[in-house]
Write a protein that holds these residues in place. Structure first.
Motif, short mmCIF file in Angstrom:
data_model
loop_
_atom_site.label_atom_id
_atom_site.label_comp_id
_atom_site.label_asym_id
_atom_site.label_seq_id
_atom_site.Cartn_x
_atom_site.Cartn_y
_atom_site.Cartn_z
N LYS A 168 -4.26 5.67 -3.71
CA LYS A 168 -3.66 6.73 -2.90
C LYS A 168 -3.89 6.68 -1.44
N ASN A 169 -2.71 7.06 -0.60
CA ASN A 169 -2.92 7.38 0.74
C ASN A 169 -3.37 8.62 1.38
N CYS A 170 -4.10 8.22 1.74
CA CYS A 170 -4.88 10.11 2.16
C CYS A 170 -5.21 10.12 3.55
N SER A 171 -3.85 9.83 4.29
CA SER A 171 -3.69 10.23 5.38
C SER A 171 -4.61 10.07 6.73
N GLY A 172 -4.82 8.24 6.37
CA GLY A 172 -5.78 8.59 7.45
C GLY A 172 -7.01 6.78 7.11
N PHE A 173 -6.77 7.36 5.78
CA PHE A 173 -8.06 6.23 3.95
C PHE A 173 -6.68 6.41 2.96
N TYR A 174 -7.81 5.22 2.54
CA TYR A 174 -7.43 5.20 1.24
C TYR A 174 -7.93 5.31 -0.53
N VAL A 175 -8.08 6.10 -1.07
CA VAL A 175 -9.10 5.75 -2.21
C VAL A 175 -8.52 4.67 -3.29
N LEU A 189 0.59 -0.92 -0.58
CA LEU A 189 -0.03 -0.18 0.09
C LEU A 189 1.04 0.81 -0.33
N PRO A 190 0.24 2.11 -0.45
CA PRO A 190 1.51 3.45 -1.04
C PRO A 190 1.23 4.59 0.64
N LEU A 191 2.31 4.92 0.35
CA LEU A 191 2.56 5.70 1.40
C LEU A 191 2.51 7.43 0.89
N VAL A 192 1.58 8.73 2.54
CA VAL A 192 1.12 9.59 1.38
C VAL A 192 2.24 10.06 0.76
N SER A 193 3.42 10.13 0.64
CA SER A 193 4.39 10.65 -0.33
C SER A 193 4.58 10.19 -1.52
N ASP A 194 3.41 8.94 -1.34
CA ASP A 194 4.05 8.57 -2.66
C ASP A 194 2.64 9.16 -3.91
C1 LIG Z 1 -0.59 6.44 4.85
O1 LIG Z 1 1.07 6.39 4.84
C2 LIG Z 1 1.56 6.79 5.87
C3 LIG Z 1 3.05 7.62 6.22
O2 LIG Z 1 3.10 8.27 4.65
C4 LIG Z 1 1.39 5.41 7.18
O3 LIG Z 1 2.37 5.79 8.31
C5 LIG Z 1 0.34 5.47 7.23
O4 LIG Z 1 0.57 4.06 7.49
C6 LIG Z 1 -0.49 4.86 5.56
N1 LIG Z 1 -2.07 4.24 5.30
C7 LIG Z 1 -2.80 5.25 6.31
C8 LIG Z 1 -3.98 4.60 5.29
O5 LIG Z 1 -3.24 6.52 6.27
#
Ligand SMILES: *[C@@H]1O[C@H](CO)[C@@H](O)[C@H](O)[C@H]1NC(C)=O
Ligand SMILES: *[C@@H]1O[C@H](CO)[C@@H](O)[C@H](O)[C@H]1NC(C)=O
Ligand SMILES: *[C@@H]1O[C@H](CO)[C@@H](O)[C@H](O)[C@H]1NC(C)=O
Ligand SMILES: *[C@@H]1O[C@H](CO)[C@@H](O)[C@H](O)[C@H]1NC(C)=O
Ligand SMILES: *[C@@H]1O[C@H](CO)[C@@H](O)[C@H](O)[C@H]1NC(C)=O
Length: 271
Positions: A128-135, A98-103
């Protein structure tokens, strides 16, 4: 007249900036997506009940960005679930991380599992990692009765249903919902083994649990599970005891001597 002309030009410029802003937001899938609630059965732990469930089928899923709101998380499993998991015949899983926010918006490979193969077919989706959830930028699947998996936890029974565990499988509406009131630990001296004939039985310490019996709506009796803990550690579990026989779940000396000393904290939980 001249005034009106400039006013119109001004409004057009204003409108242009407003719509430019709006398209910027609408382009961000973190802001612009469809939310699909109640997708619990997409869990990698959910086994399709062939008799009673309609398989989730993403053949008709309109292409677009989706957010899944389920009580068991929104991570797409990154290992192949078995066929018939995820509430469908052919689960679609993420063959990647799964991607990080920075991806930012990433393109990732998904695989469709068949009965014989982990990856009968594969294609790419957006995540896309939306910082707290994925879309997820999903496209419809080409195989009937295949569906994207979301979440990997056990699926709780829906509201009003229950099972032995509170989770699938075996959820039924007929399962009675009853709660035992206050449960207390009581301690007493009870007759123990005869150590010296003239004095009869010795006395030993016995911890018991005390609560009021509960009955089902139709007066049916329940059996109880009793879990003892000493110093916060689960110790002994008795299962399926009738109320009249609850004394047999007592915690007695032989169960703690040599393992615990004085000042131990005894607690219990009815399950
Ligand atoms: C999103 O990315 C952050 C780091 O960028 C990570 O800590 C987190 O687990 C990822 N997933 C979600 C659902 O936020
Ligand atoms: C399907 O539903 C029926 C009736 O609700 C029930 O008796 C049966 O146990 C269910 N099948 C499974 C596999 O749970
Ligand atoms: C997700 O579902 C919960 C419970 O149904 C609800 O309270 C919450 O607002 C939902 N969140 C989104 C983003 O839809
Ligand atoms: C997952 O992707 C990797 C790299 O693209 C590939 O080598 C591998 O075969 C895939 N896994 C499965 C089960 O197909
Ligand atoms: C269980 O423990 C309680 C409290 O110590 C005691 O009153 C009761 O007699 C015990 N029952 C048996 C069967 O040991």
């Amino acid at each position: 007249m001249k005034m009106d002309f400039w006013r119109i030009v001004f409004y057009h410029i204003l409108l242009f900036f407003m719509s430019a802003n709006a398209t910027e937001d609408l382009d961000d899938p973190c802001i612009s997506h469809l939310t699909l609630p109640n997708q619990e059965q997409r869990s990698a732990e959910y086994q399709l009940d062939i008799e009673n469930d309609t398989a989730i089928n993403d053949v008709m899923l309109p292409n677009g960005w989706y957010r899944f709101n389920t009580s068991n998380g929104d991570d797409m499993p990154t290992e192949a679930p078995n066929s018939l998991k995820c509430g469908t015949w052919y689960p679609i899983w993420l063959n990647d991380t799964l991607p990080l926010v920075s991806d930012g918006t990433s393109s990732k490979q998904v695989c469709m599992r068949s009965f014989k193969s982990d990856c009968l077919e594969s294609w790419n989706i957006g995540i896309k990692n939306c910082s707290g959830f994925y879309v997820y930028g999903l496209i419809s699947s080409t195989t009937e009765n295949s569906a994207y998996c979301i979440g990997s936890k056990l699926v709780p029974c829906p509201y009003g249903y229950s099972s032995n565990t509170g989770f699938y499988p075996g959820c039924t509406m007929k399962f009675p919902q009853k709660t035992v009131g206050t449960v207390e630990v009581i301690v007493d001296l009870v007759p123990g083994p005869v150590l010296f004939e003239p004095y009869g039985n010795s006395l030993v310490t016995s911890f018991g649990c005390k609560f009021d019996e509960v009955f089902g709506d139709d007066g049916v009796k329940f059996v109880y599970d009793v879990q003892w803990s000493i110093n916060g550690q689960k110790f002994i579990l008795h299962t399926g005891k009738e109320y009249s026989n609850i004394g047999s779940t007592n915690l007695t000396e032989s169960e703690w001597i040599g393992k615990h000393r004085l000042n131990m904290v005894v607690s219990l939980k009815d399950v």
